[in-house]
Design an enzyme around this catalytic site. Structure first.
Site, PDB file in Angstrom:
ATOM      1  N   GLU A 124      19.908 -31.478 -31.577  1.00  9.33           N
ATOM      2  CA  GLU A 124      18.674 -31.224 -32.320  1.00  9.33           C
ATOM      3  C   GLU A 124      18.764 -29.950 -33.145  1.00  9.33           C
ATOM      4  O   GLU A 124      19.494 -29.025 -32.806  1.00  9.33           O
ATOM      5  CB  GLU A 124      17.499 -31.116 -31.336  1.00  9.33           C
ATOM      6  CG  GLU A 124      17.228 -32.430 -30.633  1.00  9.33           C
ATOM      7  CD  GLU A 124      16.084 -32.365 -29.622  1.00  9.33           C
ATOM      8  OE1 GLU A 124      15.366 -33.352 -29.497  1.00  9.33           O
ATOM      9  OE2 GLU A 124      15.917 -31.343 -28.946  1.00  9.33           O
ATOM     10  N   CYS A 151      15.271 -23.483 -18.761  1.00 10.87           N
ATOM     11  CA  CYS A 151      15.637 -24.076 -20.051  1.00 10.87           C
ATOM     12  C   CYS A 151      15.902 -25.574 -19.923  1.00 10.87           C
ATOM     13  O   CYS A 151      16.702 -26.001 -19.102  1.00 10.87           O
ATOM     14  CB  CYS A 151      16.872 -23.371 -20.595  1.00 10.87           C
ATOM     15  SG  CYS A 151      17.519 -24.120 -22.094  1.00 10.87           S
TER      16      CYS A 151
HETATM   17  N1  SAH Z   1      22.378 -20.412 -25.163  1.00 15.93           N
HETATM   18  C1  SAH Z   1      21.958 -19.337 -25.963  1.00 15.93           C
HETATM   19  C2  SAH Z   1      21.213 -19.757 -27.194  1.00 15.93           C
HETATM   20  C3  SAH Z   1      20.230 -20.887 -27.043  1.00 15.93           C
HETATM   21  S1  SAH Z   1      18.791 -20.593 -26.064  1.00 15.93           S
HETATM   22  C4  SAH Z   1      21.123 -18.375 -25.151  1.00 15.93           C
HETATM   23  O1  SAH Z   1      20.728 -18.708 -24.036  1.00 15.93           O
HETATM   24  O2  SAH Z   1      20.909 -17.265 -25.635  1.00 15.93           O
HETATM   25  C5  SAH Z   1      17.719 -19.689 -27.195  1.00 15.93           C
HETATM   26  C6  SAH Z   1      16.626 -18.850 -26.496  1.00 15.93           C
HETATM   27  O3  SAH Z   1      15.593 -19.672 -25.947  1.00 15.93           O
HETATM   28  C7  SAH Z   1      17.170 -18.022 -25.371  1.00 15.93           C
HETATM   29  O4  SAH Z   1      16.692 -16.723 -25.398  1.00 15.93           O
HETATM   30  C8  SAH Z   1      16.623 -18.775 -24.205  1.00 15.93           C
HETATM   31  O5  SAH Z   1      16.630 -18.001 -23.101  1.00 15.93           O
HETATM   32  C9  SAH Z   1      15.264 -19.163 -24.685  1.00 15.93           C
HETATM   33  N2  SAH Z   1      14.614 -20.170 -23.835  1.00 15.93           N
HETATM   34  C10 SAH Z   1      15.230 -21.139 -23.131  1.00 15.93           C
HETATM   35  N3  SAH Z   1      14.319 -21.899 -22.459  1.00 15.93           N
HETATM   36  C11 SAH Z   1      13.107 -21.389 -22.747  1.00 15.93           C
HETATM   37  C12 SAH Z   1      11.773 -21.766 -22.396  1.00 15.93           C
HETATM   38  N4  SAH Z   1      11.534 -22.803 -21.592  1.00 15.93           N
HETATM   39  N5  SAH Z   1      10.755 -21.040 -22.900  1.00 15.93           N
HETATM   40  C13 SAH Z   1      10.998 -19.991 -23.725  1.00 15.93           C
HETATM   41  N6  SAH Z   1      12.231 -19.600 -24.101  1.00 15.93           N
HETATM   42  C14 SAH Z   1      13.295 -20.289 -23.627  1.00 15.93           C
HETATM   43 FE1  SF4 Z   2      22.189 -22.874 -22.188  1.00 16.73          FE
HETATM   44 FE2  SF4 Z   2      20.804 -21.065 -20.815  1.00 16.73          FE
HETATM   45 FE3  SF4 Z   2      20.865 -20.924 -23.505  1.00 16.73          FE
HETATM   46 FE4  SF4 Z   2      19.529 -22.919 -22.251  1.00 16.73          FE
HETATM   47  S1  SF4 Z   2      19.059 -20.716 -22.197  1.00 16.73           S
HETATM   48  S2  SF4 Z   2      20.894 -23.145 -24.001  1.00 16.73           S
HETATM   49  S3  SF4 Z   2      20.862 -23.292 -20.433  1.00 16.73           S
HETATM   50  S4  SF4 Z   2      22.620 -20.664 -22.063  1.00 16.73           S
END
Ligand code: SAH
Ligand code: SF4
Length: 424
Positions: A124, A151
């Site tokens: 996505e 996440c």
């Molecule tokens: N894997 C990388 C980039 C993708 S996630 C990382 O973790 O940094 C992008 C952002 O979204 C990250 O800061 C992650 O922690 C945040 N994130 C993930 N799940 C979330 C949720 N349920 N609510 C709010 N932010 C979330």
């Molecule tokens: Fe992967 Fe964690 Fe980033 Fe979600 S927040 S995309 S599980 S590294």
């Protein structure tokens, strides 16, 4: 590469990715997709297909311009290529785009696309228009091997690295959808150009009037676990002869893959965001299991060593607000202490937790988030609260998960057990 002794510790629930050594996803029709390749890559394919060295070099330069500056996908329209060459190219190559399975528009203007690769993998991308900028949130993997507990992407079973073409393809597709290629190439997309011209109130974000101004590697996946492909894709995106996005407008977000951070600075050089989310070992071990491998202090030291960071280009710490988990006054004060201890040029992004079906967490109350933010602000560190965008179409941070991958709670538990068993 130097890794700490702790890097060999197994992490329950976390499976290290198996990199797929493949630059281009094979197509059923046998033709090769040029999308995502740099000039040297295009040149190599042209040579292998039979062009002599001089021709290959010249044609690669022309093709690069057509692909990334003009957004052209039809060889017949690449008028300076020479008539006989065009069908020759079309027989052997394509300039692809990810297939769009579904496009959704949120009530706040955020758009989400569900995309499919040539081998049927779903991923996505999200476009977030703001008053003064338009940000494309790009995925680096199908799914993610790191099961951060808050996440949704982390619950996907299937993981594969996206190729440079599939990563660059997201930017290309967004430009297609926004009608943002230079005039003269827009025969098939003329209405979009005319609309943009006629609407005097249309936002003009960048000097050239484009809406896609920023890129964040914050979609599905951990970009530093797909280092080479992300690097190669971003180099194409930054190339001045093509898409020409400034490195200052690109941010790579990592959950803390410490051994790759130095290389990211040297070989990519974009802005860095770090998903911190907790300030104690106990809590970060739970919410970001990678912490068991690369701990908080080690991670912050790597941030201090990140050579691109300075006061003009601060490191962003992302902090998802989880009720009664990581949101106390004490947590906020500890966060300030840590940032000061490592003398980090930092800002903190507070992200209200975005819920998804089956999650075990709740978002902190608004008053709690405000207080948390104030404590950090009062110490002189910027700590804005991010407004959730696109929640209604499940496009907000951490909500991305392909429709084809939706699983029941029971199945998720079974998968977690399986991963655990595999790790002994
Ligand atoms: N894997 C990388 C980039 C993708 S996630 C990382 O973790 O940094 C992008 C952002 O979204 C990250 O800061 C992650 O922690 C945040 N994130 C993930 N799940 C979330 C949720 N349920 N609510 C709010 N932010 C979330
Ligand atoms: Fe992967 Fe964690 Fe980033 Fe979600 S927040 S995309 S599980 S590294």
């Amino acid at each position: 590469m130097l890794e700490s002794a702790t890097s060999l510790m197994p992490i329950p629930g976390h499976v290290d990715p198996v990199p797929v050594p493949r630059a281009i996803t094979p197509r059923e029709d046998g033709r090769q997709d040029l999308l995502g390749l740099d000039k040297a890559g295009i040149r190599a394919l042209l040579s292998a297909a039979g062009l002599d060295e001089k021709q290959a070099k010249l044609r690669a330069k022309q093709l690069f311009h057509w692909l990334y500056h003009r957004g052209e996908t039809d060889f017949e329209k690449m008028t300076d290529l020479g008539k006989p060459l065009r069908p020759w190219l079309a027989e052997r190559f394509v300039v692809g785009r990810p297939q769009v399975v579904e496009a959704q528009l949120s009530s706040d203007g955020t758009r989400k696309w569900l995309l499919r690769s040539d081998d049927g993998q779903d991923y996505e991308m999200v476009f977030i228009p703001d008053a003064d900028r338009g940000t494309l949130c790009v995925s680096s993997q199908v799914g993610c091997t790191l099961n951060c507990r808050f996440c949704h992407t982390g619950t996907m079973r299937l993981v594969r690295n996206l190729t440079p073409g599939e990563i660059v393809g997201q930017v290309m597709l967004a430009r297609d959808a926004l009608g943002e290629w230079p005039r003269g190439n827009m025969a098939s997309n003329m209405s979009a150009v005319v609309d943009a011209d006629e609407d005097e109130d249309a936002p003009q974000y960048s000097p050239d009037g484009r809406m896609l101004t920023n890129i964040v590697m914050m979609g599905m996946g951990e970009p530093l676990y797909n280092f080479e492909n992300v690097r190669d894709a971003l180099k194409v995106v930054m190339d001045g002869e093509g898409l020409a996005l400034s490195r200052r407008r690109i941010t790579l977000s990592t959950s803390g893959v410490v051994p790759m951070m130095q290389r990211a600075a040297e070989e990519i050089g974009v802005n860095l965001a770090v998903s911190l989310h907790a300030v104690t070992k106990e809590v970060r071990d739970e919410v970001v299991p990678l912490n068991r491998k690369y701990g908080i202090e080690e991670l912050l030291q790597a941030c201090a060593d990140y050579p691109k960071a300075n006061n003009a280009r601060r490191i962003t710490f992302e902090y998802v607000m989880l009720k009664d988990k990581n949101d106390s006054d004490e947590d906020a004060r500890e966060l300030v202490r840590l940032i000061r201890k490592y003398k980090l040029p930092a800002k903190v992004n507070l992200i209200p937790f975005n819920p998804w079906p089956g999650t075990g967490y709740e978002c902190s109350d608004p008053a709690r988030i405000r207080r948390f933010s104030e404590i950090i602000f009062e110490s002189g560190i910027s700590a804005p609260v991010r407004t959730p965008r696109g929640r209604d179409i499940m496009a907000a941070c951490g909500q991305l998960k392909s429709a084809s991958e939706k699983k029941s709670r029971a199945e998720l538990d079974r998968l977690a057990d399986e991963k655990q068993a595999a790790l002994g």
